[in-house]
Design a protein around this motif. Structure first.
Motif, mmCIF file in Angstrom:
data_model
loop_
_atom_site.group_PDB
_atom_site.id
_atom_site.type_symbol
_atom_site.label_atom_id
_atom_site.label_comp_id
_atom_site.label_asym_id
_atom_site.label_seq_id
_atom_site.Cartn_x
_atom_site.Cartn_y
_atom_site.Cartn_z
ATOM 1 N N CYS A 18 9.560 -2.054 -0.220
ATOM 2 C CA CYS A 18 8.569 -3.463 -0.744
ATOM 3 C C CYS A 18 8.924 -4.794 -1.728
ATOM 4 O O CYS A 18 9.704 -4.279 -2.479
ATOM 5 C CB CYS A 18 7.450 -2.329 -1.082
ATOM 6 N N VAL A 20 8.009 -6.070 -3.677
ATOM 7 C CA VAL A 20 7.003 -6.399 -5.551
ATOM 8 C C VAL A 20 7.128 -5.406 -6.151
ATOM 9 O O VAL A 20 8.246 -5.491 -7.274
ATOM 10 C CB VAL A 20 6.164 -6.919 -4.766
ATOM 11 N N CYS A 21 6.876 -4.326 -5.536
ATOM 12 C CA CYS A 21 7.140 -2.629 -6.457
ATOM 13 C C CYS A 21 8.325 -2.199 -6.069
ATOM 14 O O CYS A 21 8.859 -0.923 -6.820
ATOM 15 C CB CYS A 21 6.072 -2.098 -6.482
ATOM 16 N N SER A 23 9.148 0.255 -4.156
ATOM 17 C CA SER A 23 9.184 1.450 -3.739
ATOM 18 C C SER A 23 10.446 1.395 -2.217
ATOM 19 O O SER A 23 9.835 0.712 -1.683
ATOM 20 C CB SER A 23 7.783 2.148 -3.770
ATOM 21 N N CYS A 44 3.597 -3.419 0.335
ATOM 22 C CA CYS A 44 3.359 -2.554 0.338
ATOM 23 C C CYS A 44 1.596 -2.352 0.407
ATOM 24 O O CYS A 44 0.840 -3.487 -0.580
ATOM 25 C CB CYS A 44 4.051 -0.993 0.055
ATOM 26 N N CYS A 47 0.465 -2.250 -3.385
ATOM 27 C CA CYS A 47 0.371 -3.397 -4.061
ATOM 28 C C CYS A 47 -0.438 -4.204 -3.928
ATOM 29 O O CYS A 47 -1.202 -5.379 -4.418
ATOM 30 C CB CYS A 47 1.961 -4.645 -3.845
HETATM 31 ZN ZN ZN Z 1 4.182 -2.569 -3.040
#
Ligand code: ZN
Ligand code: ZN
Length: 368
Positions: A18, A20-21, A23, A44, A47
């Motif tokens: 992902c 953004v995060c 993971s 994801c 998020c």
């Molecule tokens: Zn994410």
């Protein structure tokens, strides 16, 4: 910028992380990626829940900043997000530019229209920011200007889909019935065969007749029954087929009736030009014309004697039935009805005297 963002995402080899995060699927096998058609940045589902549950928020991907809403997110159908986006654009443009082939006068017009739509799609999908803005503006303006037509075409499209579904269903049902009929028939035939065989055995056991005769008789009975069944079978299939054909034909006709075929242009306004005082013959015995008929110098050029006949006969009879005195009297009686003093034919006089009557005559004479 947007384009680059998309291609960077597409080119990214680590599709399972992902952005953004950070993971990844290795640690979290149930990781699900969602996209928003506003900017096609994937992230994801965790998020999405975290960032957008409390309301619209800017896209967390660096340098994007588009305002996104949670309900806009969905799973990407295509792995390649560029294709996902193009399909979305096509759907959006297709819903607005939904004109149909039969709305166009010629094939060329239809093709030009398709090309224009394709150009618009290309501008939105592949163009830079400026081209895209222009194309979007064009789309918006067309949508506003043609609201009624678009709605009408959407409705027609839905109706057609429904008709098609119904037709397919009817066809499937008919095929099923045919299969059932064949099965039933086979069973009947088998049962019949058994019965005949049984009766033959009975007769052989009880009657004092030659075995060969009985066998021959049984064979005959079986043959007769089979042919009778064939004849029976042929009839329903035929009628069934024609009935189905009739249904289809009616549907086709209805469609054709809709645009109301235009009548051919009649330069005479419905005036009947068939000669009233004589019948034009195909052939007239005439010494003077006898030579011309066989003369290749006349006929090779395409000169038609029929034309000559028609003209000569018309000229010979054209003065008959015109009574100038009557016309003058009529004109003096109803001066306001006579528009032009040059009315000379009987029909024109009639028209001058009573306009409505003439119109009725014209309708009767109108052969188109
Ligand atoms: Zn994410
Ligand atoms: Zn974004």
């Amino acid at each position: 910028m947007f384009r680059n963002g998309v291609s960077k995402l597409v080119d990214n080899p680590s599709d399972d992380i992902c952005p953004v995060c950070k993971s990844n699927r290795y640690l979290n096998p149930s990781l699900q990626f969602l996209i928003n058609p506003e900017c096609y940045h994937k992230m994801c589902s965790t998020c999405v829940d975290r960032i957008f549950t409390s309301g619209p928020a800017p896209c967390p991907v660096p340098h994007c900043g588009k305002t996104l809403r949670k309900r806009g997110f969905h799973k990407a159908f295509f792995a390649d997000l560029a294709i996902e986006r193009e399909v979305d654009v096509r759907k959006r443009v297709g819903a607005v530019f939904n004109r149909r082939h039969d709305e166009f006068e010629t094939l060329l017009d239809w093709n030009n229209y398709l090309e224009e739509v394709e150009g618009l799609v290309f501008d939105i999908v592949e163009g830079d920011v400026k081209t895209r803005t222009i194309a979007e503006e064009k789309l918006r303006m067309y949508k506003e200007a043609n609201k009624g037509v678009i709605e009408e075409n959407t409705r027609v499209g839905l109706e057609e889909g429904e008709l098609e579904r119904r037709r397919e269903k009817a066809e499937r049902e008919a095929a099923r019935q045919r299969r059932l009929a064949v099965l039933r028939e086979e069973e009947e035939e088998k049962a019949d065969m058994l019965k005949t065989r049984q009766s033959v055995l009975d007769r052989l056991a009880n009657e004092d007749v030659d075995a060969n005769t009985i066998a021959a008789q049984a064979q005959k009975i079986i043959l007769k029954k089979t042919s009778a069944r064939r004849a029976l079978k042929d009839i329903p299939i035929q009628s069934n087929g024609s009935a189905m054909d009739a249904g289809l034909t009616i549907r086709g006709l209805k469609k054709k009736e809709a645009p109301a075929p235009e009548k051919p242009y009649d330069p005479f306004g419905g005036l009947d030009l068939t000669p009233a005082r004589y019948v034009l013959q195909d052939h007239y015995e005439n010494e003077w014309l006898g030579g011309a008929k066989k003369d290749t110098r006349h006929m090779a050029g395409g000169y038609s004697l029929q034309e000559y006949y028609a003209r000569t006969m018309f000229e010979a009879f054209s003065g008959l039935g015109v009574f100038i005195e009557d016309e003058v009297t009529d004109r003096n009686q109803q001066p306001q009805a006579v528009v032009a003093p040059a009315v000379e034919t009987a029909a024109a006089v009639q028209a001058a005297v009573s306009k409505t009557k003439f119109e009725r005559n014209m309708e009767l004479d109108d052969v188109f």
